[in-house]
Design an enzyme around this catalytic site. Structure first.
Site, mmCIF file in Angstrom:
data_model
loop_
_atom_site.group_PDB
_atom_site.id
_atom_site.type_symbol
_atom_site.label_atom_id
_atom_site.label_comp_id
_atom_site.label_asym_id
_atom_site.label_seq_id
_atom_site.Cartn_x
_atom_site.Cartn_y
_atom_site.Cartn_z
ATOM 1 N N SER A 384 91.069 93.508 126.084
ATOM 2 C CA SER A 384 89.741 93.870 126.554
ATOM 3 C C SER A 384 89.906 94.515 127.928
ATOM 4 C CB SER A 384 88.840 92.635 126.666
ATOM 5 O OG SER A 384 88.652 92.029 125.395
ATOM 6 N N HIS A 403 80.276 99.715 125.353
ATOM 7 C CA HIS A 403 80.122 98.249 125.386
ATOM 8 C C HIS A 403 81.220 97.519 124.643
ATOM 9 C CE1 HIS A 403 79.043 98.101 121.183
ATOM 10 N NE2 HIS A 403 78.610 96.870 121.244
#
Length: 480
Positions: A384, A403
């Site tokens: 991430s 996102h």
């Protein structure tokens, strides 16, 4: 499917020119390779359809993680004039204020290396998961109404976390304008047992460590350093938000007829912002926004307890603090400069993240010199990213960026792909411990079901709408 005419206008930006009844063009951030995949489903067509909505300004935008959604594409951003524009539940999504919180601890990777299973098990114990999950706490309807107005502040008052968390949440964990009279009995009933729960689908809790730092200055401002143990919380407003969206879709259908609006897709159902129907949805949506803020605050508190029990340490030694929390399914009133003029607009971000640049008064003072933190989860097998917003985003995208990775496989296809594999064992061989509400949940979320988030964030960086700060590698994960 209608054919989409699209042209490349910048190295990482494509445009569907205005035609027919489109009010503005549609613009999609992507590489050439990404665009080939994007055009395989109806997401680009959906971005074009959004450009027909009354009061839309500048352009219908889509981020590199664009994929098909209800009405609006996921990854879509659209701003509407605050007085002459519309509000659309399809531009917010069913999971109102789905969002991400990043927390950082005092621990190093080596401190948890021998405790991955205990940490995962304690997280699973303290944070209920799965469809219809409940039981972290139960509240009465009057208490839930307080939470729907005060958001994370309510949770802190009840002893879940501290006021220090609130300064590092978008909107400080509470948005004004919540109207409890706009919420249905069914929504209150669904929401009452679900505060503090993760839910299902792509929601997760994941702990890992900082693997790479791209911007030393920004990482220092955010308090991130190599090998530091971190935690990501990804969830939203649960059944309460879903029911709120559902309740308002039929209302919007009626409003479309009442106000004589004709649009290319019924799922774009909307109402004028200043109409009774529009104001009622906004009041209800803000209740669900605050529910989600409270939900993540309670989960953050219980995650601290889980770490302490698993490691046999106190909260001071753990030092698990909120770095930042962002919403990525929301509509908010903001002021932006459009064609040289400051205008008040209602920005819909559906699967897109606010990414305000340096100097914005909406960014916590501690981060104001580097820009708003942006948290972009990948998949449970890779990585991430932590980004920050930029001035270019303020100029081009209403201060917005991507996102997440974006799905490239449907849940059904992912489950079928994984049916003869042991995904949990595969991940454990790579040093990642996963526990889910069911085997199917884990299979549906197998890593290759998602695009490579590294390509998504690199595209945003090259386009100038956000900047990479750090990469996080997962060590343990619980799935909804």
């Amino acid at each position: 499917m209608k054919q989409v005419q699209i042209r490349q206008i910048e190295p990482y930006l494509w445009e569907i020119p205005r035609s027919g009844d489109m009010i503005v063009p549609a613009r999609i951030y992507a590489t050439r390779k990404m665009m080939r995949d994007i055009l395989k489903d109806r997401a680009a067509e959906q971005a074009r359809n959004v450009a027909h909505l009354p009061g839309i300004v500048k352009a219908s935008l889509a981020m590199p993680d664009i994929h098909w959604g209800y009405g609006f594409p996921i990854g879509g951003v659209a701003a509407f004039d605050a007085n002459g524009g519309v509000i659309s539940p399809g531009g917010v999504g069913y999971d109102i204020n789905c969002g991400v919180r990043l927390m950082a601890s005092n621990l190093q990777r080596s401190d948890v290396a021998d405790a991955l299973h205990p940490i995962v098990n304690q997280l699973f114990k303290w944070v209920p998961t799965g469809v219809g999950s409940a039981g972290a706490l139960r509240v009465s309807v009057p208490e839930l109404q307080e939470a729907a107005v005060d958001g994370a502040r309510w949770a802190v008052r009840k002893g879940y976390g501290s006021a220090d968390d609130l300064a590092f949440i978008e909107e400080s964990g509470q948005i004004d304008g919540a109207d409890v009279s706009a919420i249905s009995h069914r929504a209150w009933k669904r929401g009452a047992p679900q505060l503090g729960t993760l839910g299902s689908g792509n929601h997760f809790l994941e702990f890992g460590y900082v693997d790479e730092v791209f911007d030393d200055g920004a990482a220092a401002a955010l308090g991130l350093q190599l090998d530091q143990v971190t935690l990501i919380i990804h969830t939203g407003s649960r059944g309460f938000g879903h029911q709120t969206c559902e309740d308002n879709l039929s209302v919007m259908d009626g409003a479309m007829r009442k106000y004589g609006m004709k649009l290319p897709d019924r799922q774009l159902a909307c109402a004028p912002i200043r109409s009774a129907e529009g104001q009622r949805y906004l009041g209800a949506m803000n209740c669900a926004v605050n529910f989600a803020f409270a939900n993540r605050q309670i989960i953050a508190h219980n995650a601290r307890r889980a770490f302490c029990e698993a490691l046999g340490i106190g909260e001071a030694e753990l030092g698990l603090r909120t770095v930042y929390e962002v919403a990525h399914n929301i509509a908010k009133f903001e002021s932006h400069v459009i064609d040289g003029e400051a205008r008040d607009v209602c920005v819909h971000r559906k699967g897109a993240t606010r990414a305000f640049g340096p100097g914005s008064a909406s960014v916590p003072a501690r981060y104001r010199g580097v820009g708003q933190p942006v948290l972009v989860p990948g998949d449970m097998g890779r990585y991430s990213y932590v980004l920050v917003g930029t001035e270019r985003a303020m100029q081009d995208t209403f201060g917005s960026t991507c996102h997440g990775a974006g799905r490239q496989m449907s849940r059904r296809k992912a489950a079928k792909t994984a049916q003869h594999r042991d995904i949990k064992a595969e991940l454990e061989e790579r040093g990642i411990v996963v526990r889910g509400a069911s085997r199917r949940t884990i299979n549906e979320e197998l890593p290759e079901a998602y695009k490579d988030v590294a390509e998504v964030v690199e595209t945003c960086q090259m386009a100038g709408i956000s900047k990479k700060v750090a990469r996080l590698i997962p060590l343990g994960c619980i799935k909804g």
